[in-house]
Structure formats: structure tokens, C-alpha cells
Design a protein around this motif. Structure first.
Motif, PDB file in Angstrom:
ATOM      1  N   LEU A  15      -0.286  -5.492   6.302  1.00 22.89           N
ATOM      2  CA  LEU A  15       0.235  -4.586   5.294  1.00 22.89           C
ATOM      3  C   LEU A  15       1.010  -3.454   5.959  1.00 22.89           C
ATOM      4  CD1 LEU A  15       0.446  -3.590   2.362  1.00 22.89           C
ATOM      5  CD2 LEU A  15      -1.670  -2.293   2.763  1.00 22.89           C
ATOM      6  N   THR A  43       3.282  -0.050   4.906  1.00 22.71           N
ATOM      7  CA  THR A  43       3.537   0.849   3.775  1.00 22.71           C
ATOM      8  C   THR A  43       4.546   1.913   4.162  1.00 22.71           C
ATOM      9  OG1 THR A  43       1.767   2.389   4.354  1.00 22.71           O
ATOM     10  CG2 THR A  43       1.176   0.496   2.967  1.00 22.71           C
ATOM     11  N   TRP A  83       6.339   2.079  -1.244  1.00 26.28           N
ATOM     12  CA  TRP A  83       6.476   0.623  -1.160  1.00 26.28           C
ATOM     13  C   TRP A  83       5.383   0.048  -0.280  1.00 26.28           C
ATOM     14  CZ3 TRP A  83       7.330  -1.117   3.816  1.00 26.28           C
ATOM     15  CH2 TRP A  83       7.918  -0.219   4.726  1.00 26.28           C
ATOM     16  N   ARG A  84       5.061  -1.228  -0.541  1.00 26.45           N
ATOM     17  CA  ARG A  84       4.071  -1.976   0.219  1.00 26.45           C
ATOM     18  C   ARG A  84       4.700  -3.309   0.589  1.00 26.45           C
ATOM     19  NH1 ARG A  84       2.441   2.331  -0.418  1.00 26.45           N
ATOM     20  NH2 ARG A  84       0.493   3.110  -1.334  1.00 26.45           N
ATOM     21  N   CYS A  85       4.519  -3.741   1.823  1.00 23.05           N
ATOM     22  CA  CYS A  85       5.095  -5.012   2.254  1.00 23.05           C
ATOM     23  C   CYS A  85       4.053  -5.831   3.002  1.00 23.05           C
ATOM     24  CB  CYS A  85       6.313  -4.779   3.161  1.00 23.05           C
ATOM     25  SG  CYS A  85       7.120  -6.309   3.715  1.00 23.05           S
ATOM     26  N   SER A 112      -4.024  -4.686  -0.928  1.00 22.85           N
ATOM     27  CA  SER A 112      -2.754  -4.021  -0.642  1.00 22.85           C
ATOM     28  C   SER A 112      -1.984  -3.595  -1.885  1.00 22.85           C
ATOM     29  CB  SER A 112      -1.865  -4.947   0.197  1.00 22.85           C
ATOM     30  OG  SER A 112      -2.551  -5.459   1.306  1.00 22.85           O
ATOM     31  N   PHE A 113      -1.852  -4.518  -2.848  1.00 20.12           N
ATOM     32  CA  PHE A 113      -1.011  -4.248  -4.013  1.00 20.12           C
ATOM     33  C   PHE A 113      -1.850  -3.599  -5.117  1.00 20.12           C
ATOM     34  CE2 PHE A 113       2.264  -7.845  -3.031  1.00 20.12           C
ATOM     35  CZ  PHE A 113       2.659  -7.130  -1.903  1.00 20.12           C
ATOM     36  N   ALA A 149       4.081   1.568  -6.873  1.00 16.04           N
ATOM     37  CA  ALA A 149       4.734   1.129  -5.638  1.00 16.04           C
ATOM     38  C   ALA A 149       5.522  -0.157  -5.842  1.00 16.04           C
ATOM     39  CB  ALA A 149       3.699   0.930  -4.533  1.00 16.04           C
ATOM     40  N   ASN A 176       6.205  -3.679  -4.532  1.00 17.69           N
ATOM     41  CA  ASN A 176       5.447  -4.640  -3.728  1.00 17.69           C
ATOM     42  C   ASN A 176       6.366  -5.726  -3.182  1.00 17.69           C
ATOM     43  OD1 ASN A 176       3.029  -3.309  -4.352  1.00 17.69           O
ATOM     44  ND2 ASN A 176       2.771  -4.505  -6.230  1.00 17.69           N
TER      45      ASN A 176
END
Length: 379
Positions: A115, A117, A126-128, A172-173, A178, A180
Motif C-alpha cells: 500500500l 498513500t 489517494w491510495r495505491c 487499504s481502501f 480517497a 483508490n
């Protein structure tokens, strides 16, 4: 937020013995120029930075200079592809993280490691989920960390990937405000191959449906297949394609990068930005006479010759078309009907050799004559 998505650089690729470092450098300079004009908040490089797990110093210099130039423009997430050396990429993380260059080379036993961020300059979080290439033989081993049952361990590769992404997304999500994102290096069912991929890693056993990606994802940035394309799913599922055709099978793939604009509560907008094609890869077909009338320009060539095979033919084509990297005989010229012949024991070596040439489609009196002379010498 605005995202620039690119992948499959394959720096260090040699085409039929021809180095292409200058072309690769030019292609990456075009990617940097697009990033400079678009001013993205995040750049995603979805694997296969290199063409081999043991890149040359020159190839490493090109890739790391490109990443350094891109980092001056935006934050970057990079994952390893099946051609990359994942452990080597992970070894650079201690230096890269301080520069907001996020590298992920191998699947970790800690979901949080996948993860990444951040917050855009405009204040949007944002989260990736960053998932490097995972081979079939390590899929079950990677999922041991989630305490699979025996039945689950015998599921398909797609099932393993689905559970892996689901486990990471569950932790994470969780922020509804955010954006995702998921980036991965894999094959999605229904996607078209570009033509130059490593076949062993794109067969059906490696293909996963787009449903493996978490339903609350806003954009999926993929690498592995070299043709730019968007696939149906809960959100846009996209291959950015390669910025440079890797092999002659990709001569019809226009190079590009993808620009994505995404928010937490709207569908992501995807836009393909073409890159200058540079020196093209082309296939020419015809007889020697027809080929002599064609204008090859400055392109690298694959030549399919509509002539019967004979000694010296390749050299004739090479002299006529110096940029021909691959020369083939048209298969139609090799199709011959075998006449009824006496038994092998009843024919002389000279006749047997003539039959061999005919069976191979070679119309080559000079080679036949040379064989006869050599046979007379030794016998």
C-alpha cells in the motif's frame, strides 16, 4: 487527481542483434516531455522497465536517469515486471523512498508493504495497491501469509490473485474520500497481446478476469501486454502499452502513454496521448525485383522474400536493404510436391542431393553443381 500511466519500457532490448539504446532513450525522453506538459500528480510505471533481469550498465543508466527526471515532475510508483529483477529493485528502496519514488519488486509477506498513500498538491488523498509480477509457482507461497485452507491452496492462479488483492484492499481502501488505485503486471482475460510479450507468462493459466480487482477501485494501471487498451470492469482497467515497439509483431502498435483524471466520487476519465514513433519497424514482402522498387526509408525491416531458396539470396537482400534485420522465405515458395521416385538404394548420392534440394524448395543449380564437383573429388 491526474495520473500518468506508462509501462513496458524494455530498456536494453536488442532486436535481432541490433542495439536500440538511442531509440529507447528518445522514447523515454518523449514520456518525460508529456509529463512535463501534463503536470500529473502521480506517475505509475507498471513493470518491465528492463528487458532482462541482468541489465547492462548502459540500460540501467537510461532507466534511472528517466526515473530521476520524472521524479522532478511528480511522485512515482514503480513495480517490477516479469522481465525485471524484483530483488534488485527492492534493494534500491532505502534510497528511493526518501525521494518519493516508491519501488515494489517482490510480493511481500506484509500486506501493508503493497500500500502506497499520498495527498495531491490540491489536497486529494489517494491510495495505491502496488502488485509486482507474481509467477504461478510462487502464487500459493505468497498467499500462505493469509492462512489458506488446503482447498484454497489448490485453486487457480486467478483465485490466488483475487484473494491477495482482496486482503490488501480490506486494510487499504477504507477512506471514502480517497482515490483508490491498483497497479499490477499481469494478463487480463479478453486483452489483446501486443506481439512481443514473453509467451510463457501470457498463456491462459496466467490470465485473470477483471473482477479480481476490488470493486471500490477507481483506476487499474496495468503492465505486461504491449498494446494500449481499456478493458471492461468496475472501473477503467487499462494497459498503457509500450512507448516503443519491442519486436516486429508490434509494428502496428502506436506508442503512447495514458493520462487519467480521477476523483473519489466520479468515474475516472482516460485519455491516450500518442508518442512520436521514431524509427519504425516494418515488414516488406515481394520478389527481389519488387523489393528493389520499395522505399525502406530509415526503418528497421523484416523482409519476406517471394523467391525459391538458393545460396546467396540472403546476401542479395541484405545488400539491397541494409536495414533488414530479419530475412525469411515466403512459406508459399517452400511448398513442393514430391514426385514418385525409385527406392533410396537405387539412386546415386548426386541424385539424392538433387531430391533433397527439390524437397526443400531450393531452385539452386549452382549448389547442385558444387555438390557434384565435391562428390567427384572425394569419391
Amino acid at each position: 487527481m491526474k495520473i500518468l500511466h506508462t509501462s513496458d519500457w524494455h530498456v536494453g532490448k536488442v532486436l535481432k542483434g541490433q542495439p536500440r539504446a538511442e531509440e529507447q532513450l528518445t522514447a523515454l525522453a518523449s514520456v518525460i516531455e508529456v509529463a512535463r506538459g501534463e503536470r500529473p500528480d502521480l506517475i505509475i510505471v507498471a513493470g518491465d522497465l528492463f528487458d532482462t533481469a541482468a541489465p547492462t550498465p548502459e540500460a540501467q543508466k537510461i532507466v534511472y536517469r528517466a526515473l530521476a527526471a520524472l521524479r522532478r515532475l511528480a511522485e512515482i510508483v514503480v513495480i517490477a515486471g516479469n522481465h525485471d529483477n524484483g530483488p534488485a529493485l527492492d534493494a534500491l528502496r532505502v534510497f528511493a523512498e526518501s525521494e518519493n519514488l516508491h519501488l515494489r519488486g517482490r510480493v511481500s509477506d506484509k500486506p501493508a508493504d503493497h500500500l502506497i498513500t499520498g495527498v495531491t498538491p490540491g489536497g486529494e488523498p489517494w491510495r495505491c495497491i502496488a502488485l509486482p509480477f507474481l509467477s504461478q509457482r510462487y502464487a500459493v507461497r505468497a498467499l500462505d501469509m493469509f492462512e489458506l485452507t488446503q482447498a484454497e491452496a489448490h485453486s487457480t492462479y486467478a483465485d490466488h490473485l483475487s484473494r491477495l488483492l482482496e486482503a490488501i484492499a480490506a486494510e487499504s481502501f477504507t477512506d471514502p474520500s480517497a482515490v483508490n488505485l491498483v497497479t499490477a503486471h499481469l494478463t487480463v482475460v479478453g486483452a489483446a497481446m501486443g506481439g512481443g510479450e514473453r509467451e510463457a507468462h501470457t498463456i491462459l493459466g496466467y490470465a485473470v478476469p477483471s473482477t479480481v480487482f476490488p470493486p471500490n477501485t477507481h483506476y487499474v494501471a496495468l503492465g505486461h501486454l504491449h498494446r494500449a487498451q481499456t478493458l471492461p470492469g468496475h472501473c477503467p482497467v487499462r494497459y498503457s502499452g509500450s512507448p516503443l515497439p519491442v519486436d516486429f509483431g508490434e509494428e502496428e502498435n502506436p506508442p503512447s502513454v495514458t493520462i487519467v483524471e480521477a476523483t473519489a466520487d466520479t468515474t475516472a476519465l482516460v485519455r491516450e496521448v500518442p508518442l512520436p514513433s521514431g524509427r519504425r519497424l516494418r515488414t516488406l514482402r515481394g520478389t527481389l525485383e519488387q523489393l528493389s522498387e520499395m522505399d525502406p526509408g530509415d526503418d528497421w525491416l523484416r523482409v519476406v522474400v517471394s523467391e525459391k531458396p538458393r545460396a546467396g539470396l540472403r546476401e542479395q537482400v541484405q545488400e539491397m536493404l541494409p536495414r533488414a534485420l530479419e530475412i525469411r522465405i515466403d512459406p508459399a515458395m517452400l511448398e513442393t510436391k514430391r514426385p514418385d521416385r525409385p527406392a533410396r538404394a537405387e539412386r546415386s548420392p548426386v541424385a539424392l542431393f538433387a531430391d533433397y534440394l527439390a524437397d526443400r524448395g531450393h531452385d539452386d543449380p549452382a549448389t547442385q553443381k558444387l555438390f557434384e564437383e565435391l562428390y567427384q573429388e572425394v569419391s
